[in-house]
Design a protein around this motif. Sequence first.
Motif, short mmCIF file in Angstrom:
data_model
loop_
_atom_site.label_atom_id
_atom_site.label_comp_id
_atom_site.label_asym_id
_atom_site.label_seq_id
_atom_site.Cartn_x
_atom_site.Cartn_y
_atom_site.Cartn_z
N LYS A 240 0.77 -1.01 0.24
CA LYS A 240 -0.09 -0.10 0.06
C LYS A 240 0.92 1.48 0.15
CE LYS A 240 -3.89 2.45 2.95
NZ LYS A 240 -4.87 1.81 3.34
N PHE A 241 1.82 1.73 0.79
CA PHE A 241 3.08 2.37 0.79
C PHE A 241 3.24 2.64 -0.55
CE2 PHE A 241 7.30 4.40 2.44
CZ PHE A 241 6.38 5.45 2.68
N TYR A 242 3.52 1.52 -1.73
CA TYR A 242 4.25 1.51 -2.63
C TYR A 242 3.51 2.25 -3.46
CZ TYR A 242 8.89 -1.27 -2.17
OH TYR A 242 10.28 -2.45 -1.86
N THR A 243 1.90 1.87 -3.69
CA THR A 243 1.49 2.35 -4.74
C THR A 243 0.92 3.50 -4.38
OG1 THR A 243 -0.53 0.51 -3.80
CG2 THR A 243 0.89 -0.40 -5.12
N GLU A 244 0.64 4.40 -2.40
CA GLU A 244 -0.41 5.33 -2.71
C GLU A 244 0.20 6.16 -2.57
OE1 GLU A 244 -3.75 4.08 -0.01
OE2 GLU A 244 -3.85 1.75 -0.50
N GLU A 245 2.05 5.84 -1.93
CA GLU A 245 2.75 7.16 -0.89
C GLU A 245 3.60 7.40 -2.28
OE1 GLU A 245 1.83 9.08 1.20
OE2 GLU A 245 0.22 7.79 2.14
N VAL A 246 4.06 6.19 -2.90
CA VAL A 246 5.72 6.97 -3.71
C VAL A 246 5.34 6.89 -4.72
CG1 VAL A 246 7.51 5.08 -3.59
CG2 VAL A 246 6.99 5.19 -1.41
N LEU A 247 4.37 6.15 -5.39
CA LEU A 247 4.46 6.31 -6.88
C LEU A 247 2.47 7.71 -6.96
CD1 LEU A 247 3.92 2.38 -7.57
CD2 LEU A 247 5.87 4.19 -8.46
N ASN A 248 2.51 7.61 -6.05
CA ASN A 248 1.49 8.92 -6.24
C ASN A 248 2.15 10.60 -6.33
OD1 ASN A 248 -0.46 7.55 -7.10
ND2 ASN A 248 -1.88 7.74 -5.06
#
Length: 269
Positions: A261-269
């Motif tokens: 979730k951190f990868y997709t919602e925080e890092v890649l956004n």
Amino acid sequence: MNGKKILFVSSELVPYLPENPVSLMSYETPRMVNSNGGQIRIFMPRFGNINERRHQLHEVIRLSGMNLVINDMDMPLIIKVASIPRERIQVYFIDNEEYFKRKATFTDEEGTLFPDNDERAIFFAKGVVETVKKLNWSPDIIHVHGWMASLLPLYLRKYYADEPIFQDSKIVTSVYGQGFDGTLDTGMMDKVLFDGVDKEAVAPLSEPSYNNLLKVAVDFSDAVILASENLPEELSSHIAGLEKPVLDYVPVQGFEEAYGKFYTEEVLN
């Protein structure tokens, strides 16, 4: 994570080195991404205490052969690969006879840090970047584990700032409580400045302690993961003052959903 490309760069990794928080998460995180449809590459140093025969390491001639300049010295880069059994995960090893042949990782038999650990860290960072360039593989995320990998964010954002292959890459650094006592060579800052990095960017390296190495790493990262429940207060305070996404500590038993979730919602956004 389906189709996302993630580069993992770590000081240590099981099963090649003994299990500890760094080596375990450096294995579990790419395994999670791999099982969820992501594309991964893993890099680590080829320390001399890794059994090449047992783990079936072999040199990749097409990736080896270039020299990296470390503090005005030409140091040959050797790339070896191996596969983690059962997981179908390939690992790339950064090797050099002078820096990594000795039968130990970071310290001698008395527990004293090797005097050239600073140069080994610079060589490792440059070696990873140059090899990924040769692979022509542009990662969406670069995830850094362990202090010997901690110069990678700095070198990517400063020394390799104009490399198109990394223009859209996001850097994540996992910060562990496990470090080292004392400092690396006090001339480390000058060796980094030799590469044309501006002095302000590496000011903490005037005293190259574990905390200061990680400060530099997180300063040039896009996001931070707290990978240990207890971090040095100095490091915790520094991270708390950053205006970037931070994932609080999650135990290994339940990390997969939180990291994904951190990868997709925080890092890649």
